[in-house]
Design an enzyme around this catalytic site. Structure first.
Site, PDB file in Angstrom:
ATOM      1  N   CYS A   1       0.847  -1.534   0.110  1.00  0.00           N
ATOM      2  CA  CYS A   1       0.119   0.116   0.012  1.00  0.00           C
ATOM      3  C   CYS A   1       0.962   0.739   0.211  1.00  0.00           C
ATOM      4  O   CYS A   1       1.969   1.436   1.017  1.00  0.00           O
ATOM      5  CB  CYS A   1      -0.838  -0.474   1.111  1.00  0.00           C
TER       6      CYS A   1
ATOM      7  N   ASN B   1      -9.323   3.860   3.855  1.00  0.00           N
ATOM      8  CA  ASN B   1      -9.013   5.238   3.711  1.00  0.00           C
ATOM      9  C   ASN B   1      -7.918   5.181   2.518  1.00  0.00           C
ATOM     10  O   ASN B   1      -7.247   6.486   1.849  1.00  0.00           O
ATOM     11  CB  ASN B   1      -7.990   5.540   4.731  1.00  0.00           C
TER      12      ASN B   1
ATOM     13  N   GLU C   1      -7.423  12.059  -5.539  1.00  0.00           N
ATOM     14  CA  GLU C   1      -7.390  13.371  -5.073  1.00  0.00           C
ATOM     15  C   GLU C   1      -6.974  14.656  -6.007  1.00  0.00           C
ATOM     16  O   GLU C   1      -5.924  14.080  -6.892  1.00  0.00           O
ATOM     17  CB  GLU C   1      -6.824  13.681  -4.349  1.00  0.00           C
TER      18      GLU C   1
ATOM     19  N   HIS D   1       3.778   2.149   1.539  1.00  0.00           N
ATOM     20  CA  HIS D   1       4.215   2.364   3.376  1.00  0.00           C
ATOM     21  C   HIS D   1       4.096   1.078   4.198  1.00  0.00           C
ATOM     22  O   HIS D   1       3.794   1.383   5.315  1.00  0.00           O
ATOM     23  CB  HIS D   1       3.627   3.678   3.053  1.00  0.00           C
TER      24      HIS D   1
ATOM     25  N   GLY E   1      -2.285  13.758   4.453  1.00  0.00           N
ATOM     26  CA  GLY E   1      -3.230  14.429   5.554  1.00  0.00           C
ATOM     27  C   GLY E   1      -4.705  13.448   5.706  1.00  0.00           C
ATOM     28  O   GLY E   1      -4.560  12.236   4.287  1.00  0.00           O
TER      29      GLY E   1
ATOM     30  N   SER F   1      -1.402  18.076   2.122  1.00  0.00           N
ATOM     31  CA  SER F   1      -0.565  16.546   2.030  1.00  0.00           C
ATOM     32  C   SER F   1       0.412  17.168   1.913  1.00  0.00           C
ATOM     33  O   SER F   1       1.191  18.357   1.126  1.00  0.00           O
ATOM     34  CB  SER F   1      -1.720  15.822   1.268  1.00  0.00           C
TER      35      SER F   1
ATOM     36  N   HIS G   1       3.781   7.880   6.844  1.00  0.00           N
ATOM     37  CA  HIS G   1       3.191   7.925   5.780  1.00  0.00           C
ATOM     38  C   HIS G   1       2.173   8.279   5.563  1.00  0.00           C
ATOM     39  O   HIS G   1       1.023   8.082   4.560  1.00  0.00           O
ATOM     40  CB  HIS G   1       2.993   6.610   5.534  1.00  0.00           C
TER      41      HIS G   1
ATOM     42  N   ALA H   1      -1.787  11.099   8.831  1.00  0.00           N
ATOM     43  CA  ALA H   1      -1.533  11.863   9.716  1.00  0.00           C
ATOM     44  C   ALA H   1      -1.243  10.921  11.246  1.00  0.00           C
ATOM     45  O   ALA H   1      -1.318  10.775  11.949  1.00  0.00           O
ATOM     46  CB  ALA H   1      -2.684  12.824   9.780  1.00  0.00           C
TER      47      ALA H   1
ATOM     48  N   LYS I   1     -12.939   8.856  -2.880  1.00  0.00           N
ATOM     49  CA  LYS I   1     -13.440   7.923  -1.762  1.00  0.00           C
ATOM     50  C   LYS I   1     -13.915   6.104  -2.266  1.00  0.00           C
ATOM     51  O   LYS I   1     -14.896   6.794  -2.779  1.00  0.00           O
ATOM     52  CB  LYS I   1     -13.532   8.154  -0.235  1.00  0.00           C
TER      53      LYS I   1
END
Length: 407
Positions: free
Chosen positions: A81, A170, A174, A280, A313, A319, A336, A338, A406
């Site tokens: 991921c 998550n 974006e 990460h 973020g 971010s 990686h 917040a 999302k």
């Protein structure tokens, strides 16, 4: 530069070096890190990043260096991921006033979310993968077939059907603006269903090996494969394949997301200006303190000197594109993201829809009950996270999302 970590001694274990000044850390996370630090093959110390929080087997936001063994649950089930970001030649003024069309176009181009039902296709996978996905899969296919020849149950997974798809939780796509009003596309995903299956299979296999060898552990999820055993070699091979799948998954998604953006903006644009693709959740061989070791980063990013990385973020926060400072004590790592301060269940109970809507003001994104578990209040303040690791990375670009997709 002054070291910013806290040194924590662990009885009968290696110490923990924790970059968490000014950031809340759950006592359960500290206990979980301490259990990992007691494993006999930990090299030097365990490093905790400022976004550290409880995970399965090992804390998310931890760096676990080992000699002679690997812990599959420390890598986890979302193998590989990570993040990818590309800076385009577009400026904020090139975007339409209403961003709903861009969000809809990305949602149509990148399968996302998940649906289950007898006889129905999961909406988060391809029904009929496009040619670009089939072509990309060709580079992974032979190695996967070799894995399946040894472990046939891995063949019954979402593999090619998940290549170029986002997932849930998550994971996101974006559109962001930097401080100079340049447009970026950024996304977060991993190895999807096939990586999950590989992770779960080898975690259970390690637990079975521990029972066979009568090895007692401080936590069953810390079951491990000793180097030199057949299962160690097979796991390393499988995890490297899943990491390659994850990186390719992000590249395919990025291509499709940029195509979606082009479908909504008449002005031609370039998207090769600056791209970063970093894991990460992964394990790799590296040299630290003069020795070759295995480094497991669970919710942590490589921050070797000069290496670019991404620290996002939450849905409503900034971010960062960062450059590593090569801090040896953190095993050249940084956070990686917040990091959560609320579990998904807590967020759904404690955060109202009105609060979520207020916290995502100015972002074209989902504003319904289904994403409350990902709401900004469920995460640590990203500015405090960045302040706690100023000796690990330097900020190169600060981004703020204007569109968020999302699952």
């Amino acid at each position: 530069m002054e070291q910013k970590y806290e040194h924590i001694d662990v009885k009968d274990g290696a110490p923990i070096k924790s970059w968490t000044r000014g950031v809340p850390v759950d006592d359960k996370a500290k206990d979980q890190m301490s259990r990992a630090a007691k494993m006999p093959f930990i090299f030097k110390h365990v490093a905790a990043m400022p976004d550290v929080h409880v995970g399965i087997g090992a804390t998310v936001g931890s760096v676990i260096p080992t000699k002679g063994a690997v812990i599959p649950a420390a890598v986890g089930v979302d193998i590989g991921c990570g993040m990818m970001a590309a800076r385009t030649s577009l400026m904020a003024s090139d975007l339409p006033d209403n961003l709903a069309g861009i969000r809809s176009a990305i949602e149509a181009a990148v399968p996302h979310g998940r649906s289950n039902g007898r006889g129905r296709r999961d909406k988060g996978s391809w029904g009929d993968p496009p040619a670009s996905v089939i072509d990309a899969w060709a580079s992974l296919k032979a190695r996967f077939e070799a894995l399946c020849a040894k472990y046939p149950r891995l063949s019954n997974t979402n593999n090619v059907m998940h290549l170029g798809t986002l997932g849930t939780g998550n994971h996101f796509v974006e559109v962001c603006l930097d401080t100079e009003q340049r447009v970026w596309v950024m996304l977060h995903s991993g190895s999807r269903g096939v990586g999950n299956a590989i992770g779960r299979f080898f975690i259970e296999l390690a637990k079975k090996d521990m029972r066979t060898w009568h090895i007692n552990l401080p936590d069953e999820d810390l079951a491990y494969f000793p180097e030199g055993t057949e299962h160690f070699d097979d796991y390393v091979e499988a995890v490297e394949w899943a990491q390659d799948f994850a990186a390719l998954n992000r590249r395919v998604m990025m291509t499709h997301a940029l195509d979606a953006l082009r479908s909504q903006i008449a002005k031609p644009f370039d998207a090769e200006c600056e791209a970063v693709n970093c894991h990460h959740n992964y394990v790799t061989r590296e040299n630290h303190f003069g020795e070759n070791v295995l480094v497991t980063r669970k919710g942590a990013v490589r921050a070797a000197k000069g290496t670019l990385g991404i620290i996002p973020g939450s849905m409503g926060a900034k971010s960062f594109i960062v450059r590593g400072l090569g801090n040896a004590e953190s095993f050249e790592s940084c956070s990686h993201g917040a990091g959560r301060v609320m579990s998904r269940t807590q967020a759904k109970k404690l955060v109202t829809l009105d609060e979520h809507i207020a916290d995502t003001a100015g972002v074209e994104c989902r504003k319904d009950e289904g994403v409350i578990d990902e709401t900004p209040r469920a995460y640590k303040p990203i500015e405090k996270v960045m302040a706690a690791q100023s000796d690990l990375v330097e900020i190169v670009h600060t981004l703020k999302q204007v569109v968020c997709v999302k699952g």
